[in-house]
Design a protein around this motif. Structure first.
Motif, short mmCIF file in Angstrom:
data_model
loop_
_atom_site.label_atom_id
_atom_site.label_comp_id
_atom_site.label_asym_id
_atom_site.label_seq_id
_atom_site.Cartn_x
_atom_site.Cartn_y
_atom_site.Cartn_z
N HIS A 1 55.38 39.86 37.57
CA HIS A 1 53.90 40.53 37.75
C HIS A 1 53.06 40.52 36.58
O HIS A 1 53.44 40.83 35.66
CB HIS A 1 53.68 41.58 38.71
CG HIS A 1 53.99 41.51 40.49
ND1 HIS A 1 54.25 42.84 40.97
CD2 HIS A 1 53.98 40.41 41.42
CE1 HIS A 1 54.35 42.46 42.50
NE2 HIS A 1 54.48 41.18 42.15
N SER B 1 50.83 44.40 40.21
CA SER B 1 50.91 43.05 41.23
C SER B 1 50.58 41.73 40.98
O SER B 1 50.39 41.62 39.58
CB SER B 1 49.21 43.49 41.74
OG SER B 1 48.12 43.50 40.81
N PHE B 2 50.45 41.02 41.80
CA PHE B 2 50.45 39.48 41.03
C PHE B 2 49.70 38.97 41.34
O PHE B 2 48.32 39.33 43.04
CB PHE B 2 51.63 38.56 42.54
CG PHE B 2 52.29 37.40 42.44
CD1 PHE B 2 51.86 37.05 43.40
CD2 PHE B 2 52.29 36.60 41.15
CE1 PHE B 2 51.71 34.43 43.58
CE2 PHE B 2 52.34 35.32 41.86
CZ PHE B 2 52.54 34.18 42.37
#
Lengths: 116, 117
Positions: free
Chosen positions: B29, B94-95
């Motif tokens: 991520h 998070s991506f």
């Protein structure tokens, strides 16, 4: 500035019943994401459900569904057929979409108790 | 499944000590975050990082610093711990891939409950 409000610090529901957790937010943006996260006691926070603002259809994930009212800036979570394992803190969160922004805004949480 | 781990679940430190909290994610991520969670206040962002060696202050950065030398690792440093830094600390990643159905979903670590005495 964007804000997220969860007006119910605590709620209770009888096992197998339905409960709705409320969340309102304030933004001037038109493109954003909304999330509900669940944090069980002493356990990891996990994503319950997400909603993209451009989608009119309300998101559903098994027993969890949302009522997304964009004009009213409301994003409530409905839990059907409540189970003991649903007992947790639930957080509503908002994120703008435009690039260059990385910030999530969280509400203060609602503690859900499930009564056997 | 994405896994985010934190170096300690519970930590007790003395006032004035330098404290390191480490977070590791295994899903490549880009974004990583440090939050502080206090009852009635929800999650407040301390710092976030959008790439290796890149960082930006969140809402409550005072008394904290961060380091991200490798993509998978994001460290939170309390330079001189104080009693008002007693709290639960959550790391998340998070991506941001444009076409991913998981775009912007945050994955959290188990948290570190820090007590400063």
């Amino acid at each position: 500035a964007q804000t997220v409000t969860q007006s119910q610090p605590e709620m209770s529901v009888q096992e197998a019943e339905t409960v709705t957790l409320s969340c309102t937010y304030d933004t001037s943006e038109s493109d954003y994401y909304l999330f509900w996260y669940k944090q069980p006691p002493s356990r990891q926070m996990i994503l319950v459900i997400r909603q993209e603002a451009y989608k009119q259809q309300n998101a559903t994930e098994n027993r969890f569904s949302v009522n997304f009212q964009k004009a009213a800036k409301s994003f409530s979570l409905k839990i059907s057929d409540s189970q003991l394992g649903d007992a947790a803190m639930y957080f509503c969160a908002y994120r703008r979409v435009p690039s260059g922004t990385y910030k999530y805004i969280f509400g203060t949480g609602t503690r859900l108790k499930v009564l056997a | 499944d994405v896994k985010v781990t934190q170096s300690s679940r519970y930590l007790v430190k003395r006032t004035g000590e330098k404290v390191f909290l480490e977070c590791v994610q295994d899903m490549d991520h880009e974004n990583m975050f440090w939050y502080r969670q206090d009852p009635g206040l929800g999650l407040r962002l301390i710092y976030f990082s959008y790439d290796v060696k890149m960082k930006e202050k969140g809402d409550i950065p005072e008394g904290y610093s961060v380091s991200r030398e490798k993509k998978e690792r994001f460290s939170l440093i309390l330079e001189s711990a104080s009693t008002n830094q007693t709290s639960m600390y959550l790391c998340a990643s998070s991506f941001v891939g444009r076409d991913s159905p998981r775009r912007y979903e945050q994955y959290f670590g188990p948290g570190t409950r820090l007590t400063v005495t």
